[in-house]
Motif scaffolding. Structure first.
Motif, PDB file in Angstrom:
ATOM      1  N   UNK A  88       5.642  -5.865   7.841  1.00 44.66           N
ATOM      2  CA  UNK A  88       5.269  -5.465   6.484  1.00 44.66           C
ATOM      3  C   UNK A  88       4.749  -4.025   6.467  1.00 44.66           C
ATOM      4  N   UNK A  89       3.991  -3.654   7.473  1.00 48.89           N
ATOM      5  CA  UNK A  89       3.498  -2.283   7.559  1.00 48.89           C
ATOM      6  C   UNK A  89       4.653  -1.300   7.693  1.00 48.89           C
ATOM      7  N   UNK A  90       5.641  -1.634   8.498  1.00 50.34           N
ATOM      8  CA  UNK A  90       6.806  -0.771   8.659  1.00 50.34           C
ATOM      9  C   UNK A  90       7.566  -0.633   7.347  1.00 50.34           C
ATOM     10  N   UNK A  91       7.722  -1.741   6.615  1.00 52.96           N
ATOM     11  CA  UNK A  91       8.417  -1.684   5.325  1.00 52.96           C
ATOM     12  C   UNK A  91       7.648  -0.811   4.334  1.00 52.96           C
ATOM     13  N   UNK A  92       6.332  -0.940   4.325  1.00 47.77           N
ATOM     14  CA  UNK A  92       5.533  -0.099   3.414  1.00 47.77           C
ATOM     15  C   UNK A  92       5.675   1.380   3.760  1.00 47.77           C
ATOM     16  N   UNK A  93       5.666   1.693   5.034  1.00 48.34           N
ATOM     17  CA  UNK A  93       5.789   3.094   5.447  1.00 48.34           C
ATOM     18  C   UNK A  93       7.152   3.665   5.069  1.00 48.34           C
ATOM     19  N   UNK A  94       8.204   2.847   5.166  1.00 44.39           N
ATOM     20  CA  UNK A  94       9.533   3.302   4.766  1.00 44.39           C
ATOM     21  C   UNK A  94       9.548   3.651   3.280  1.00 44.39           C
ATOM     22  N   UNK A  95       8.951   2.797   2.464  1.00 45.15           N
ATOM     23  CA  UNK A  95       8.934   3.045   1.018  1.00 45.15           C
ATOM     24  C   UNK A  95       8.041   4.231   0.677  1.00 45.15           C
ATOM     25  N   UNK A 141      13.442   6.048  -7.007  1.00 49.06           N
ATOM     26  CA  UNK A 141      13.782   6.052  -8.433  1.00 49.06           C
ATOM     27  C   UNK A 141      13.039   4.930  -9.153  1.00 49.06           C
ATOM     28  N   UNK A 142      12.712   3.908  -8.425  1.00 48.14           N
ATOM     29  CA  UNK A 142      12.046   2.772  -9.037  1.00 48.14           C
ATOM     30  C   UNK A 142      10.699   3.092  -9.654  1.00 48.14           C
ATOM     31  N   UNK A 143      10.052   4.176  -9.184  1.00 49.25           N
ATOM     32  CA  UNK A 143       8.754   4.535  -9.770  1.00 49.25           C
ATOM     33  C   UNK A 143       8.897   4.969 -11.224  1.00 49.25           C
ATOM     34  N   UNK A 144      10.099   5.377 -11.619  1.00 49.76           N
ATOM     35  CA  UNK A 144      10.347   5.777 -13.005  1.00 49.76           C
ATOM     36  C   UNK A 144      10.950   4.643 -13.814  1.00 49.76           C
ATOM     37  N   UNK A 185       4.183   2.283  -9.187  1.00 50.35           N
ATOM     38  CA  UNK A 185       3.657   3.650  -9.108  1.00 50.35           C
ATOM     39  C   UNK A 185       2.866   3.828  -7.816  1.00 50.35           C
ATOM     40  N   UNK A 186       3.006   4.975  -7.222  1.00 51.11           N
ATOM     41  CA  UNK A 186       2.406   5.214  -5.909  1.00 51.11           C
ATOM     42  C   UNK A 186       0.895   5.006  -5.932  1.00 51.11           C
ATOM     43  N   UNK A 187       0.242   5.437  -6.990  1.00 49.19           N
ATOM     44  CA  UNK A 187      -1.218   5.303  -7.060  1.00 49.19           C
ATOM     45  C   UNK A 187      -1.665   3.868  -7.269  1.00 49.19           C
ATOM     46  N   UNK A 188      -0.746   2.997  -7.670  1.00 49.85           N
ATOM     47  CA  UNK A 188      -1.099   1.608  -7.927  1.00 49.85           C
ATOM     48  C   UNK A 188      -0.694   0.683  -6.781  1.00 49.85           C
ATOM     49  N   UNK A 189      -0.148   1.233  -5.727  1.00 47.87           N
ATOM     50  CA  UNK A 189       0.311   0.403  -4.621  1.00 47.87           C
ATOM     51  C   UNK A 189      -0.862  -0.093  -3.790  1.00 47.87           C
ATOM     52  N   UNK A 190      -0.763  -1.348  -3.383  1.00 46.72           N
ATOM     53  CA  UNK A 190      -1.789  -1.959  -2.535  1.00 46.72           C
ATOM     54  C   UNK A 190      -1.088  -2.752  -1.433  1.00 46.72           C
ATOM     55  N   UNK A 247      -0.948   3.739   0.351  1.00 47.31           N
ATOM     56  CA  UNK A 247      -0.026   4.350   1.321  1.00 47.31           C
ATOM     57  C   UNK A 247      -0.769   5.023   2.475  1.00 47.31           C
ATOM     58  N   UNK A 248      -0.214   4.856   3.670  1.00 49.03           N
ATOM     59  CA  UNK A 248      -0.775   5.481   4.868  1.00 49.03           C
ATOM     60  C   UNK A 248       0.017   6.705   5.308  1.00 49.03           C
ATOM     61  N   UNK A 249       1.173   6.908   4.708  1.00 54.08           N
ATOM     62  CA  UNK A 249       1.987   8.070   5.035  1.00 54.08           C
ATOM     63  C   UNK A 249       2.255   8.848   3.751  1.00 54.08           C
ATOM     64  N   UNK A 250       2.539  10.115   3.927  1.00 51.14           N
ATOM     65  CA  UNK A 250       2.857  10.979   2.796  1.00 51.14           C
ATOM     66  C   UNK A 250       4.373  11.040   2.602  1.00 51.14           C
ATOM     67  N   UNK A 251       4.757  11.491   1.419  1.00 52.29           N
ATOM     68  CA  UNK A 251       6.181  11.622   1.130  1.00 52.29           C
ATOM     69  C   UNK A 251       6.786  12.673   2.056  1.00 52.29           C
TER      70      UNK A 251
END
Length: 200
Positions: A93-100, A106-109, A184-189, A192-196
């Motif tokens: 799950x951590x790896x999947x979150x880091x990938x996203x 586009x999904x954020x819009x 939205x990136x700010x609403x993710x829980x 995020x541990x990595x930057x874009x």
């Protein structure tokens, strides 16, 4: 001298009392063990389990109880924001979150575009506005599908390379990543541990 003469009650000085050689060399009794008190020690007292505080606790007022509940909710929300819940645990799950989180999705819009489409599809709007809204909805939906496929392919590749024995079902892992990608990136829980743009 009378054999029934009473002995003197005066104290006898032990320093001048004669001791026979046999008595001086006689060892101490083996069964005698000196107590801790005689050795200058004291047995420590055990703490009383469940000991209550000395003074009575003051009941909380309504305002204090409300403030305490609000503080506990804020702490619980902050902890969930940092660590997530049971469904967020595990290296896969951590790896999947880091990938996203390492890419712009586009999904954020998607939800913002859905709101625009909903307003533009109103029958009171001119036909050209409704047409543009429908085209925008189609573009967003197609973009989310393509983005989801790319994310799923990358997750599958990284899990097979790094976590071949994770035991995580790939279908649930894809859905987990896709749902995060449209948030939205700010609403993710968890947050995020990595930057874009960071490598994963």
């Amino acid at each position: 001298m009378s054999p029934f003469r009473r002995k003197s009650s005066a104290p006898v000085d032990e320093s001048v009392t004669s001791v026979t050689p046999g008595e001086a060399s006689a060892p101490a009794r083996r069964s005698y063990t000196p107590s801790k008190k005689e050795l200058g020690r004291e047995t420590p007292k055990r703490p009383v389990a469940g000991r209550r505080p000395a003074g009575p606790t003051k009941p909380l007022s309504k305002e204090e109880a409300r403030e305490r509940r609000r503080r506990l909710r804020a702490e619980s929300s902050a902890e969930f924001r940092r660590e997530g819940g049971p469904r967020d645990r595990g290296p896969a799950k951590l790896l999947a979150r880091n990938v996203v989180d390492s890419r712009r999705t586009i999904g954020t819009w998607f939800f913002g575009g859905a709101l625009i489409v909903l307003l533009g599809s109103n029958q009171a709007m001119p036909p050209i506005v409704r047409l543009i809204s429908n085209i925008l909805w189609g573009v967003l939906a197609l973009g989310v599908v393509i983005d989801s496929i790319l994310i799923s392919r990358k997750i599958k590749k990284l899990v097979q390379e790094r976590l071949p024995t994770s035991g995580e079902r790939m279908g649930s892992l894809y859905l987990y990543a896709i749902m995060r990608s449209i948030t939205f990136r700010r609403m993710r829980a968890p947050e995020p541990r990595v930057k874009v743009g960071d490598p994963v």
